[in-house]
Design a protein around this motif. Structure first.
Motif, PDB file in Angstrom:
ATOM      1  N   TRP A   8       0.818  -1.212   0.000  1.00 59.94           N
ATOM      2  CA  TRP A   8       0.000   0.000   0.000  1.00 59.94           C
ATOM      3  C   TRP A   8       0.851   1.261   0.000  1.00 59.94           C
ATOM      4  O   TRP A   8       0.468   2.281  -0.560  1.00 59.94           O
ATOM      5  CB  TRP A   8      -0.949   0.019   1.194  1.00 59.94           C
ATOM      6  N   GLY A   9       2.001   1.226   0.632  1.00 62.21           N
ATOM      7  CA  GLY A   9       2.832   2.422   0.766  1.00 62.21           C
ATOM      8  C   GLY A   9       3.761   2.699  -0.388  1.00 62.21           C
ATOM      9  O   GLY A   9       4.138   3.850  -0.630  1.00 62.21           O
ATOM     10  N   ASN A  17      -1.771   7.177  -3.571  1.00 57.83           N
ATOM     11  CA  ASN A  17      -0.960   7.101  -2.358  1.00 57.83           C
ATOM     12  C   ASN A  17      -0.483   8.489  -1.951  1.00 57.83           C
ATOM     13  O   ASN A  17      -0.623   8.891  -0.785  1.00 57.83           O
ATOM     14  CB  ASN A  17       0.237   6.169  -2.596  1.00 57.83           C
ATOM     15  N   ILE A  18       0.056   9.244  -2.894  1.00 58.60           N
ATOM     16  CA  ILE A  18       0.577  10.580  -2.589  1.00 58.60           C
ATOM     17  C   ILE A  18      -0.549  11.505  -2.134  1.00 58.60           C
ATOM     18  O   ILE A  18      -0.407  12.252  -1.161  1.00 58.60           O
ATOM     19  CB  ILE A  18       1.321  11.156  -3.813  1.00 58.60           C
ATOM     20  N   VAL A  19      -1.690  11.460  -2.814  1.00 60.07           N
ATOM     21  CA  VAL A  19      -2.824  12.322  -2.452  1.00 60.07           C
ATOM     22  C   VAL A  19      -3.308  12.015  -1.035  1.00 60.07           C
ATOM     23  O   VAL A  19      -3.499  12.925  -0.215  1.00 60.07           O
ATOM     24  CB  VAL A  19      -3.976  12.174  -3.472  1.00 60.07           C
ATOM     25  N   ILE A  24      -4.317  13.504   4.111  1.00 59.99           N
ATOM     26  CA  ILE A  24      -4.924  12.902   5.305  1.00 59.99           C
ATOM     27  C   ILE A  24      -3.877  12.457   6.310  1.00 59.99           C
ATOM     28  O   ILE A  24      -3.852  12.919   7.448  1.00 59.99           O
ATOM     29  CB  ILE A  24      -5.841  11.721   4.923  1.00 59.99           C
ATOM     30  N   PHE A  25      -2.985  11.554   5.894  1.00 63.75           N
ATOM     31  CA  PHE A  25      -2.043  10.957   6.834  1.00 63.75           C
ATOM     32  C   PHE A  25      -1.120  11.997   7.473  1.00 63.75           C
ATOM     33  O   PHE A  25      -1.033  12.096   8.698  1.00 63.75           O
ATOM     34  CB  PHE A  25      -1.221   9.856   6.156  1.00 63.75           C
ATOM     35  N   GLN A  26      -0.413  12.764   6.656  1.00 65.86           N
ATOM     36  CA  GLN A  26       0.570  13.706   7.194  1.00 65.86           C
ATOM     37  C   GLN A  26      -0.055  14.801   8.063  1.00 65.86           C
ATOM     38  O   GLN A  26       0.495  15.087   9.142  1.00 65.86           O
ATOM     39  CB  GLN A  26       1.405  14.306   6.064  1.00 65.86           C
ATOM     40  N   PRO A  27      -1.168  15.417   7.656  1.00 62.33           N
ATOM     41  CA  PRO A  27      -1.764  16.420   8.558  1.00 62.33           C
ATOM     42  C   PRO A  27      -2.188  15.837   9.907  1.00 62.33           C
ATOM     43  O   PRO A  27      -1.971  16.459  10.951  1.00 62.33           O
ATOM     44  CB  PRO A  27      -2.975  16.932   7.780  1.00 62.33           C
TER      45      PRO A  27
END
Length: 85
Positions: A8-9, A17-19, A24-27
């Motif tokens: 997945w990564g 993945n980048i979007v 979502i993930f980083q914020p």
């Protein structure tokens, strides 16, 4: 891939993945959520997006549970994998 997290990564649909990672993930991770919680929430959002697409494209509500469950289970498996290296 050697693991679900790697799949997945790094392997599956790099653009999506980048979007998901940047929106979502980083914020979430930056604002104090653990990486496991941020990853699980990212899978939930991805599942909701896929359910929406399934409804729009196929107009079949019977696809909703299986589609959403797929992403929930993969998210859980990736989270468990963090602890069971």
């Amino acid at each position: 891939s050697c693991s679900l997290r790697e799949f997945w990564g790094r392997r599956y649909n790099r653009i999506v993945n980048i979007v998901l990672k940047e929106s979502i993930f980083q914020p979430l991770h930056r604002h104090g959520s653990s990486s496991v919680l941020a990853a699980m929430f990212t899978f939930i959002v991805s599942g909701i997006f896929h359910v929406h697409m399934a409804l729009v494209v196929f107009n079949d509500i019977s696809l909703v549970p299986g589609t959403f469950l797929f992403f929930i289970l993969h998210g859980l498996a990736c989270c468990v994998e963090v602890y069971l290296k």
